[in-house]
Motif scaffolding. Structure first.
Motif, mmCIF file in Angstrom:
data_model
loop_
_atom_site.group_PDB
_atom_site.id
_atom_site.type_symbol
_atom_site.label_atom_id
_atom_site.label_comp_id
_atom_site.label_asym_id
_atom_site.label_seq_id
_atom_site.Cartn_x
_atom_site.Cartn_y
_atom_site.Cartn_z
ATOM 1 N N MET A 31 0.854 -1.180 0.000
ATOM 2 C CA MET A 31 0.000 0.000 0.000
ATOM 3 C C MET A 31 0.893 1.235 0.000
ATOM 4 O O MET A 31 1.759 1.366 0.873
ATOM 5 C CB MET A 31 -0.906 0.012 1.232
ATOM 6 N N MET A 32 0.675 2.122 -0.952
ATOM 7 C CA MET A 32 1.477 3.339 -1.047
ATOM 8 C C MET A 32 0.593 4.557 -0.823
ATOM 9 O O MET A 32 -0.526 4.623 -1.327
ATOM 10 C CB MET A 32 2.142 3.430 -2.421
ATOM 11 N N GLN A 33 1.129 5.528 -0.084
ATOM 12 C CA GLN A 33 0.427 6.783 0.148
ATOM 13 C C GLN A 33 1.272 7.949 -0.358
ATOM 14 O O GLN A 33 2.479 7.835 -0.509
ATOM 15 C CB GLN A 33 0.129 6.985 1.637
ATOM 16 N N GLU A 34 0.585 9.059 -0.562
ATOM 17 C CA GLU A 34 1.195 10.302 -1.022
ATOM 18 C C GLU A 34 1.976 10.068 -2.318
ATOM 19 O O GLU A 34 3.126 10.463 -2.447
ATOM 20 C CB GLU A 34 2.086 10.907 0.070
ATOM 21 N N ILE A 35 1.311 9.436 -3.272
ATOM 22 C CA ILE A 35 1.966 9.151 -4.546
ATOM 23 C C ILE A 35 2.128 10.415 -5.393
ATOM 24 O O ILE A 35 2.952 10.458 -6.301
ATOM 25 C CB ILE A 35 1.210 8.069 -5.344
ATOM 26 N N LYS A 36 1.312 11.435 -5.136
ATOM 27 C CA LYS A 36 1.428 12.747 -5.793
ATOM 28 C C LYS A 36 1.389 12.627 -7.307
ATOM 29 O O LYS A 36 2.208 13.206 -8.017
ATOM 30 C CB LYS A 36 2.714 13.448 -5.347
ATOM 31 N N SER A 37 0.418 11.895 -7.794
ATOM 32 C CA SER A 37 0.306 11.658 -9.234
ATOM 33 C C SER A 37 -1.136 11.409 -9.609
ATOM 34 O O SER A 37 -1.867 10.730 -8.884
ATOM 35 C CB SER A 37 1.157 10.449 -9.634
ATOM 36 N N GLN A 38 -1.548 11.944 -10.738
ATOM 37 C CA GLN A 38 -2.834 11.576 -11.305
ATOM 38 C C GLN A 38 -2.760 10.153 -11.841
ATOM 39 O O GLN A 38 -1.680 9.643 -12.170
ATOM 40 C CB GLN A 38 -3.218 12.547 -12.413
ATOM 41 N N ASP A 39 -3.922 9.523 -11.967
ATOM 42 C CA ASP A 39 -3.954 8.127 -12.406
ATOM 43 C C ASP A 39 -3.206 7.924 -13.722
ATOM 44 O O ASP A 39 -2.405 6.992 -13.859
ATOM 45 C CB ASP A 39 -5.407 7.664 -12.575
ATOM 46 N N GLU A 40 -3.463 8.812 -14.680
ATOM 47 C CA GLU A 40 -2.899 8.623 -16.020
ATOM 48 C C GLU A 40 -1.391 8.885 -16.066
ATOM 49 O O GLU A 40 -0.707 8.445 -17.000
ATOM 50 C CB GLU A 40 -3.605 9.529 -17.041
ATOM 51 N N ASN A 41 -0.862 9.565 -15.068
ATOM 52 C CA ASN A 41 0.569 9.862 -15.035
ATOM 53 C C ASN A 41 1.351 8.941 -14.112
ATOM 54 O O ASN A 41 2.579 9.042 -14.033
ATOM 55 C CB ASN A 41 0.788 11.318 -14.608
ATOM 56 N N PHE A 42 0.657 8.059 -13.425
ATOM 57 C CA PHE A 42 1.334 7.140 -12.523
ATOM 58 C C PHE A 42 2.176 6.144 -13.336
ATOM 59 O O PHE A 42 1.746 5.689 -14.414
ATOM 60 C CB PHE A 42 0.303 6.379 -11.690
ATOM 61 N N PRO A 43 3.362 5.778 -12.858
ATOM 62 C CA PRO A 43 4.245 4.868 -13.616
ATOM 63 C C PRO A 43 3.791 3.409 -13.542
ATOM 64 O O PRO A 43 4.493 2.539 -12.993
ATOM 65 C CB PRO A 43 5.603 5.092 -12.958
ATOM 66 N N HIS A 44 2.633 3.134 -14.137
ATOM 67 C CA HIS A 44 2.075 1.771 -14.081
ATOM 68 C C HIS A 44 3.054 0.726 -14.609
ATOM 69 O O HIS A 44 3.192 -0.364 -14.044
ATOM 70 C CB HIS A 44 0.788 1.700 -14.913
ATOM 71 N N ASP A 45 3.720 1.044 -15.714
ATOM 72 C CA ASP A 45 4.567 0.055 -16.382
ATOM 73 C C ASP A 45 5.706 -0.427 -15.486
ATOM 74 O O ASP A 45 6.149 -1.573 -15.617
ATOM 75 C CB ASP A 45 5.145 0.624 -17.677
ATOM 76 N N ALA A 46 6.176 0.439 -14.611
ATOM 77 C CA ALA A 46 7.278 0.039 -13.734
ATOM 78 C C ALA A 46 6.866 -1.117 -12.830
ATOM 79 O O ALA A 46 7.707 -1.942 -12.435
ATOM 80 C CB ALA A 46 7.728 1.229 -12.895
ATOM 81 N N PHE A 47 5.577 -1.213 -12.527
ATOM 82 C CA PHE A 47 5.067 -2.290 -11.681
ATOM 83 C C PHE A 47 4.651 -3.496 -12.521
ATOM 84 O O PHE A 47 4.986 -4.631 -12.178
ATOM 85 C CB PHE A 47 3.898 -1.782 -10.841
ATOM 86 N N THR A 48 3.937 -3.256 -13.590
ATOM 87 C CA THR A 48 3.488 -4.378 -14.419
ATOM 88 C C THR A 48 4.662 -5.095 -15.075
ATOM 89 O O THR A 48 4.613 -6.312 -15.281
ATOM 90 C CB THR A 48 2.491 -3.902 -15.477
ATOM 91 N N ASP A 49 5.735 -4.361 -15.377
ATOM 92 C CA ASP A 49 6.916 -5.004 -15.947
ATOM 93 C C ASP A 49 7.566 -5.974 -14.969
ATOM 94 O O ASP A 49 8.277 -6.903 -15.379
ATOM 95 C CB ASP A 49 7.943 -3.950 -16.373
ATOM 96 N N LEU A 50 7.314 -5.756 -13.664
ATOM 97 C CA LEU A 50 7.825 -6.666 -12.638
ATOM 98 C C LEU A 50 6.852 -7.795 -12.333
ATOM 99 O O LEU A 50 7.121 -8.641 -11.479
ATOM 100 C CB LEU A 50 8.116 -5.894 -11.350
ATOM 101 N N GLY A 51 5.693 -7.773 -13.017
ATOM 102 C CA GLY A 51 4.687 -8.799 -12.792
ATOM 103 C C GLY A 51 3.693 -8.465 -11.712
ATOM 104 O O GLY A 51 2.939 -9.334 -11.265
ATOM 105 N N TRP A 52 3.659 -7.190 -11.284
ATOM 106 C CA TRP A 52 2.745 -6.763 -10.230
ATOM 107 C C TRP A 52 1.484 -6.153 -10.827
ATOM 108 O O TRP A 52 1.514 -5.513 -11.878
ATOM 109 C CB TRP A 52 3.425 -5.723 -9.337
ATOM 110 N N HIS A 53 0.374 -6.362 -10.134
ATOM 111 C CA HIS A 53 -0.875 -5.685 -10.455
ATOM 112 C C HIS A 53 -0.894 -4.358 -9.702
ATOM 113 O O HIS A 53 -0.288 -4.217 -8.639
ATOM 114 C CB HIS A 53 -2.069 -6.544 -10.045
#
Length: 256
Positions: A31-53
């Protein structure tokens, strides 16, 4: 299942720290807090590339919460119920591997008294209502995150210096313990009922070097989750990295 919480103080600024920690730790959920990012600007690929949802409830420049998981993330709910006018992205909830996860970035509330403190208390009242609703489901529930509450004086390096602050205010503490009295367990205090355990060190005045810390990040467990609790801890190492978050991860282990 290992469940962790970390106020990352900007997902983009700490991305290498976060992904490095996920690779090195055996956490299943973060669980992450204070990500300071809109949904569309969040670095999703950095997590999905590691196999994370990943599930994100973001906001431009401020606040924002996200859940990363090795398991699929289901039944996502963005926002804390009870105030349709509240636009601050401070809560996301989802079911992961049979556990209901509530990720919390509770308002700071300073200065107290004042409108920001009133907002904090109203937010905590809504959190209590949701926590009680979740108890009624009889699911294992973990309500984790940055609570911005120092439950007891032992959770602060210098209690006298924090008298009157929103984090130690009697009303903040009462609202926190009201959730516990409803049936939740403070995971860390369940296994470590005494002693000093900090999750936050300010950037100023050499707080990290002096170990002038606070315990404001908490994992609260429903009875069904508490019955499965086997271990809990705080990983101080990320706070010592270059350009770190001022918080560090707290985690708990639930047996299958």
């Amino acid at each position: 299942m290992r469940i962790a919480s970390w106020n990352v103080n900007s997902a983009k600024a700490r991305l290498d720290h976060i992904t490095g920690w996920l690779k090195a730790d055996n956490a299943d959920i973060l669980m992450m807090q204070e990500i300071k990012s809109q949904d569309e600007n969040f670095p999703h690929d950095a997590f999905t590339d590691l196999g994370w949802h990943i599930a994100v409830h973001g906001q431009k420049s401020y606040n924002g919460v996200a859940i990363a998981s090795r398991f699929p993330i289901d039944d996502v709910m963005n926002g804390l119920p009870g105030d349709d006018a509240d636009e601050q992205a401070r809560y996301i909830e989802a079911t992961i591997n049979g556990v209901r996860i509530g990720n919390i970035y509770l308002p700071n509330g300073n200065p107290a008294p004042g409108p920001k403190f009133d907002y904090k208390l109203s937010w905590m009242a809504r959190l209590y209502d949701r926590a009680v609703e979740l108890l009624a489901t009889e699911m294992p529930v973990v309500l984790g995150g940055d609570y911005n509450v120092l439950p007891q004086d032992v959770d602060c390096y210098d209690p006298a210096a924090w008298v009157g602050d929103a984090l130690t205010h009697d009303d903040s503490r009462a609202a926190f313990f009201k959730i516990l009295h409803a049936g939740y367990m403070d995971a860390l205090r369940a296994l470590h009922p005494s002693g000093v355990h900090y999750t936050y060190w300010d950037y100023q005045a050499g707080a990290w070097q002096r170990d002038n810390g606070l315990r404001i990040d908490h994992l609260l467990l429903s009875p069904e989750a508490g019955d499965r609790l086997t271990d809990v801890g705080i990983d101080r190492a990320p706070r010592g990295l270059e350009k770190p978050s001022d918080h560090t991860p707290i985690w708990c282990q639930l047996r299958d």
